[in-house]
Design a protein around this motif. Sequence first.
Motif, mmCIF file in Angstrom:
data_model
loop_
_atom_site.group_PDB
_atom_site.id
_atom_site.type_symbol
_atom_site.label_atom_id
_atom_site.label_comp_id
_atom_site.label_asym_id
_atom_site.label_seq_id
_atom_site.Cartn_x
_atom_site.Cartn_y
_atom_site.Cartn_z
ATOM 1 N N LEU A 182 -84.802 82.932 -48.133
ATOM 2 C CA LEU A 182 -85.430 81.625 -47.571
ATOM 3 C C LEU A 182 -84.197 80.604 -47.815
ATOM 4 N N MET A 183 -83.372 80.372 -48.590
ATOM 5 C CA MET A 183 -82.382 79.602 -48.723
ATOM 6 C C MET A 183 -81.648 79.000 -47.555
ATOM 7 N N PRO A 184 -81.240 79.719 -46.623
ATOM 8 C CA PRO A 184 -80.533 79.351 -45.343
ATOM 9 C C PRO A 184 -81.392 78.515 -44.631
ATOM 10 N N VAL A 185 -82.591 78.804 -44.642
ATOM 11 C CA VAL A 185 -83.660 77.938 -43.921
ATOM 12 C C VAL A 185 -83.968 76.713 -44.529
ATOM 13 N N ILE A 186 -83.873 76.553 -45.919
ATOM 14 C CA ILE A 186 -83.730 75.263 -46.480
ATOM 15 C C ILE A 186 -82.548 74.608 -45.974
ATOM 16 N N GLY A 187 -81.312 74.929 -46.233
ATOM 17 C CA GLY A 187 -80.124 74.432 -45.974
ATOM 18 C C GLY A 187 -80.185 74.009 -44.166
ATOM 19 N N LEU A 188 -80.483 74.818 -43.468
ATOM 20 C CA LEU A 188 -80.789 74.379 -42.168
ATOM 21 C C LEU A 188 -81.902 73.173 -41.818
ATOM 22 N N ASN A 189 -82.814 73.257 -42.772
ATOM 23 C CA ASN A 189 -83.627 72.377 -42.585
ATOM 24 C C ASN A 189 -83.155 70.577 -43.056
ATOM 25 N N ILE A 190 -82.398 70.788 -43.980
ATOM 26 C CA ILE A 190 -81.698 69.624 -44.544
ATOM 27 C C ILE A 190 -80.624 69.181 -43.434
ATOM 28 N N ALA A 191 -79.810 70.185 -43.071
ATOM 29 C CA ALA A 191 -78.920 69.946 -41.844
ATOM 30 C C ALA A 191 -79.743 69.327 -40.800
ATOM 31 N N THR A 192 -80.795 69.808 -40.380
ATOM 32 C CA THR A 192 -81.203 69.393 -39.021
ATOM 33 C C THR A 192 -81.996 68.044 -39.212
ATOM 34 N N LEU A 193 -82.378 67.521 -40.372
ATOM 35 C CA LEU A 193 -83.100 66.418 -40.552
ATOM 36 C C LEU A 193 -81.930 65.338 -40.703
ATOM 37 N N ALA A 194 -80.707 65.698 -41.190
ATOM 38 C CA ALA A 194 -79.755 64.628 -41.139
ATOM 39 C C ALA A 194 -79.163 64.365 -39.827
ATOM 40 N N ILE A 195 -78.857 65.483 -39.340
ATOM 41 C CA ILE A 195 -78.156 65.083 -37.702
ATOM 42 C C ILE A 195 -79.049 64.560 -36.974
ATOM 43 N N VAL A 196 -80.222 65.021 -36.771
ATOM 44 C CA VAL A 196 -81.459 64.226 -35.875
ATOM 45 C C VAL A 196 -81.650 62.838 -36.208
ATOM 46 N N SER A 197 -81.678 62.837 -37.599
ATOM 47 C CA SER A 197 -82.034 61.448 -38.009
ATOM 48 C C SER A 197 -80.917 60.103 -37.445
ATOM 49 N N GLN A 198 -79.703 60.559 -37.719
ATOM 50 C CA GLN A 198 -78.423 59.751 -37.312
ATOM 51 C C GLN A 198 -78.684 59.566 -35.734
ATOM 52 N N ASN A 199 -78.611 60.848 -35.194
ATOM 53 C CA ASN A 199 -78.568 60.613 -33.513
ATOM 54 C C ASN A 199 -79.917 60.040 -32.931
ATOM 55 N N ASN A 200 -80.751 60.062 -33.717
ATOM 56 C CA ASN A 200 -82.167 59.451 -33.133
ATOM 57 C C ASN A 200 -81.732 57.745 -33.409
ATOM 58 N N GLY A 201 -81.219 57.410 -34.495
ATOM 59 C CA GLY A 201 -80.893 55.987 -34.707
ATOM 60 C C GLY A 201 -80.093 55.534 -33.749
ATOM 61 N N ALA A 202 -79.139 56.237 -33.344
ATOM 62 C CA ALA A 202 -77.929 55.924 -32.248
ATOM 63 C C ALA A 202 -78.365 56.211 -31.024
ATOM 64 N N LYS A 203 -79.611 56.633 -30.716
ATOM 65 C CA LYS A 203 -80.124 56.850 -29.151
ATOM 66 C C LYS A 203 -79.380 57.988 -28.512
ATOM 67 N N GLN B 44 -89.455 64.788 -38.307
ATOM 68 C CA GLN B 44 -89.016 63.868 -39.295
ATOM 69 C C GLN B 44 -87.988 62.815 -38.759
ATOM 70 N N GLY B 45 -86.966 63.592 -38.270
ATOM 71 C CA GLY B 45 -85.757 62.856 -37.707
ATOM 72 C C GLY B 45 -86.045 62.014 -36.514
ATOM 73 N N ILE B 46 -87.084 62.415 -35.951
ATOM 74 C CA ILE B 46 -87.238 61.014 -34.462
ATOM 75 C C ILE B 46 -88.595 60.455 -34.855
ATOM 76 N N ALA B 47 -89.018 60.506 -36.450
ATOM 77 C CA ALA B 47 -89.847 59.521 -36.835
ATOM 78 C C ALA B 47 -91.227 59.815 -36.020
ATOM 79 N N LYS B 48 -91.567 61.203 -35.851
ATOM 80 C CA LYS B 48 -92.785 61.523 -35.444
ATOM 81 C C LYS B 48 -93.478 62.743 -36.150
#
Length: 436
Positions: free
Chosen positions: A277-298, A371-375
């Motif tokens: 399941l390690m790849p899933v955790i890595g993908l989770n971390i990557a998704t949260l970081a990418i979505v958070s920054q792009n949500n902040g940048a609209k 989480q990344g889109i604050a919902k």
Amino acid sequence: MDLTQGVIKQHIVKLAVPAVVGYFFHTMFNITDTFFAGMISTQALAALSLSASVFFMILAIGIGMSEAVTSLVGNALGEKDIHRAQHITLNSVAFAVGLSILLSVLGVLSVPFLVEALSDPSYVAETLQYINLILYGALFFVGAFFLNALLNSIGDTKSFRNVLIFTAFLNIVLDYLFINYFKLGVSGIALATVIAEAITMSYLFYKVRKTKLWVGFSSFKYDKKVISELLKQGFPPSINMFMMAFGMYVITYFVAPFGKEAVAAFGIGMRIEQVFLMPVIGLNIATLAIVSQNNGAKAYERISPTLHAAIRYGWVMSTIGVSSFFIFADYFASLLTSDAEVIEQTALYLRVCGLASYGFVVIFISIAMLQGIAKPAVIFPISVYRQVIAPAIVFTILSMLGFGILSMWIGLDMIIFSSAIFLWWYAQKQLKILER
């Protein structure tokens, strides 16, 4: 790293791969503990299995709150507001210290009741020896979570990888010394873990201090609004993590009547499953970081492709894991125990519950996106359903009807897949609202 620009798939790979490598060695760390516990006795194996669920319940809050840090700091960076990101960083570190003290105290006070409610007397003492020592070092665990969350928010998943590789090998040496030379038993395994976590936290703090997020404690100003936002954003994922741990506790409760061999097998099976399941955790971390920054940048148009690409990558890796379980489950189990019954029970768990990895991919990636889109609000009810209500109802019915442990693993798969389907639907709904 600016995640609002560039190719999304490349960002996912750059962030996920170091995280996967790091968490692989973190899982190897846990497997090392299981291996040395197996050298002691089957009771020691059962003690670690039971401790895993109880200890994780205590630290789940720290893990969930740390994910809120990645979201808040990531959004601030996406808005190009570096001063706010620095302000959140300092308040997050202070919050982590207070939280770790609280969790340590609550853990030490509650653990005896949780342990004695489940296990038979043959391994209660060993379980308490292990988990109490771990709880005294809660500051190191929580501190590492929060500091890594800060590094994740700026796209640094390599630092955590590096220190996890080092401590994984260090843990082998310490376990060997504490068990074979100092004869400390399960307490030696716990002591090795605490020492490794102290090193991990210290190294990550050193790395954070070298980033643009750190301006020194002299600039710290307590901000009730930041703490409130941390609690607001962190509560749902904390409850999710807590419920995952409590779900392990619930499952252990229903597995316990089948004997200490079944409890030991469940613990071994989960640790082997974690490797795949390690790849899933890595993908989770990557998704949260990418979505958070792009949500902040609209830059909302970049969020949906991130979600779908991460899930596709996750399913490819799940296929590899499921195939491995069907072919090599007995062999994997035999690496960690010589008890024939434990090997048989572990193989059964892996072959049946390994299928649920497809559902876990959807669950983890969808939660990261929300989480990344604050919902994150939906995380709480779905966690209660997946970890407590559904298992309690399904396992109680199966037990009353006299079904064996195979039926419980099948029931667990059904619960996970139903949760994944709902979260996928809900995530798509929120994306449509966001993109309007």
